[in-house]
Each structure stands twice: as C-alpha cells, then as structure tokens.
Motif scaffolding. Structure first.
Motif, PDB file in Angstrom:
ATOM      1  N   PHE A  56      -2.344  -6.208   6.809  1.00 49.35           N
ATOM      2  CA  PHE A  56      -2.474  -5.581   5.571  1.00 49.35           C
ATOM      3  C   PHE A  56      -3.931  -4.810   5.672  1.00 49.35           C
ATOM      4  O   PHE A  56      -4.092  -3.483   5.155  1.00 49.35           O
ATOM      5  N   ASP A  57      -4.976  -5.379   6.250  1.00 54.38           N
ATOM      6  CA  ASP A  57      -6.367  -4.948   6.201  1.00 54.38           C
ATOM      7  C   ASP A  57      -6.116  -3.569   6.567  1.00 54.38           C
ATOM      8  O   ASP A  57      -6.908  -2.405   6.425  1.00 54.38           O
ATOM      9  N   LEU A  58      -5.452  -3.513   8.129  1.00 54.37           N
ATOM     10  CA  LEU A  58      -5.459  -2.065   8.838  1.00 54.37           C
ATOM     11  C   LEU A  58      -4.812  -1.110   8.000  1.00 54.37           C
ATOM     12  O   LEU A  58      -5.250  -0.084   8.039  1.00 54.37           O
ATOM     13  N   GLY A  59      -3.738  -1.424   7.301  1.00 55.93           N
ATOM     14  CA  GLY A  59      -3.086  -0.627   6.337  1.00 55.93           C
ATOM     15  C   GLY A  59      -4.131   0.188   5.358  1.00 55.93           C
ATOM     16  O   GLY A  59      -4.065   1.243   5.039  1.00 55.93           O
ATOM     17  N   VAL A  60      -4.726  -0.804   4.631  1.00 60.67           N
ATOM     18  CA  VAL A  60      -5.705  -0.470   3.699  1.00 60.67           C
ATOM     19  C   VAL A  60      -6.680   0.491   4.160  1.00 60.67           C
ATOM     20  O   VAL A  60      -7.002   1.551   3.602  1.00 60.67           O
ATOM     21  N   ILE A  61      -7.378   0.039   5.562  1.00 64.40           N
ATOM     22  CA  ILE A  61      -8.342   0.804   6.051  1.00 64.40           C
ATOM     23  C   ILE A  61      -7.819   2.207   6.395  1.00 64.40           C
ATOM     24  O   ILE A  61      -8.586   3.270   6.317  1.00 64.40           O
TER      25      ILE A  61
END
Length: 270
Positions: free
Chosen positions: A125-130
């Motif tokens: 999820f963090d990777l998607g947001v970043i």
C-alpha cells in the motif's frame, strides 16, 4: 516480485528520486532550502494529527505540509525576514508534532521511522501511495516546466509572457507538499530536504542546461537510493541516513571532478 521487501524499498526510493530531482532543481535555483526544511519538519505535526483523527498518514502530512508552505509563502509576500520566520516555523512545528504524539491515548508509534525514514518497512500500500504521489509530481513538473523556469529566471519576463509568478509559486508549493508526504516513509522528515537539495546541487556542477540538470539530479538520486540500500544491508546502518550519505559522497565527487576539469582547462588555456 513485490513480496520481496527489498524490491519494494528500491522501487519506492526510485520513485521518490524521480519526483525529487526536478523539484530539487527549483529549490536550488530559487534558494528555497529553508522553505523545504520547514515544510518537511511540519510533516511530523501531520503525523500526529493523522493518528489523532485516525486518517491516512499521507493525507495528514500532505495537508499540514501544504498549510505550512502556504503560510511561508504568504509571509514572504509581506516582506518578513525569511531566515528567522522559517527557523521559528520549522522547529515549532516539529516540536509541536512530537509533543502532540505524546498526548495521544492508546497510540504507540515509533517516531524514529518518521524522523529518519524506514524504507525497508514499505508495504504494498505504501508503495502504491508513493508511486502515485511521485507520478503526480512528475506530471505537474513536466506540465508547468517552461512556466516555472521562466518565473524562476525573471518575474518581469514571466509577466510579459502572460505567466503569473504567484501561480507558479503555488505549483511549487503543492509539489513540495506532495513530495514531503510521499518521502516521509522513505527518507524521514529530518532528511527530506537533503534528498531534494544534494542531488540537484551535485547535478548543477556538470549540467549545461536546466533540463540536463533535472535529469542528472534524478540519476544521482537513483544512485543514492541504490547505494544507500546496499550500505544499509552490508553495514547494518539506518537506511534513510545511508541514502543521504551516498548522495553527499556523489556531490563531493562531482565537486572534485568539476574543480579538476576547471584546472585542466585553465592549464590548456595557457
């Protein structure tokens, strides 16, 4: 492939480098280093508000970073002494955020990860947001590049060309707030400004055009991310500071190379 935490860490770091490269050039050209620092420090207050109101960390940090950037821009327009104003706002926001977290009931959070980054703990999820945030900033920079560059070089020329410098400053403000929000997990609030400034400063010593400087800043940022992760894995050092350390080493190498090239050119000129 994304189940590997190292792949997620590398991809998130590269995404931040792509977004921070062109934006960092404008930070260097406009001498906005303290501006970026104040916006990044305010991110900790955004973390506290996000935890308190149980909203997304990304949303909380984006809102507070944007608010801080707009306050600084407004004060700059009224003729305030920027060095003093930024010093007061940056450290006040950081201290207020740290104090606010301590008052949150039933919330246990490791602020070290937000201060210095924890790229190895980036989730899917963090990777998607970043990735989404970095793509948004990159698209914004590409769309407004000429207008931003004209407003940076000469505001009178910008007015003559039908460009509103105030609007372009707002574009930079929004882009800076987004980069702060997406880079918080990767680099940390205390080191985000360094990731913006150091690759761009290193690129300035070698680039012959603004576009070349932006591309070179992206490349140096990517090298710093890869080298920092390697250093963190092999030497067991913190990932965020390791990335900035590698970036600083590249800057020193570029500076030395530029000095040697100038000396060689001077000797040939004789």
């Amino acid at each position: 492939m994304l189940d590997d935490f190292l792949i997620r860490a590398l991809l998130s770091g590269l995404a931040v480098a792509v977004a921070a490269g062109p934006l960092g050039c404008f930070v260097v050209w406009r001498r906005m280093a303290y501006f970026g620092d104040a916006t990044a420090h305010a991110a900790i207050l955004g973390v506290a508000l996000a935890l308190g109101f149980q909203i997304s960390i990304f949303i909380g940090t984006s809102m507070v970073a944007l608010m801080m950037a707009m306050i600084v821009s407004a004060l700059a327009g009224r003729g305030w002494a920027m060095d003093t104003t930024l010093g007061v706002l940056a450290h006040s926001a950081l201290a207020l955020g740290l104090v606010a977290v301590s008052f949150l009931p039933n919330v246990r959070v490791d602020l070290t990860a937000y201060l210095f980054g924890d790229i190895l703990a980036v989730s899917r999820f963090d990777l998607g947001v970043i990735a989404c945030g970095a793509a948004l900033v990159t698209a914004l920079m590409a769309w407004r590049w000429r207008a931003l560059l004209t407003a940076t070089l000469n505001e009178d020329l910008a007015h003559a060309s039908g460009i509103d410098p105030a609007r372009e400053r707002m574009v930079l403000t929004v882009a800076l707030a987004i980069v702060v929000a997406v880079a918080l997990k990767v680099i940390g609030a205390l080191l985000i400004a360094a990731m913006l400034i150091i690759p761009a400063a290193a690129a300035r010593n070698m680039a012959r055009s603004p576009e070349a400087m932006a591309l070179l800043a992206i490349a140096i940022g990517m090298v710093a991310v890869w080298g920092g992760l390697q250093m963190s894995l092999r030497l067991d050092t913190p990932s965020g500071p390791s990335i900035v350390t590698v970036a600083a080493a590249v800057f020193a190498a570029c500076l030395a190379g530029a000095a040697l090239a100038a000396a060689a050119q001077k000797r040939l000129g004789r």
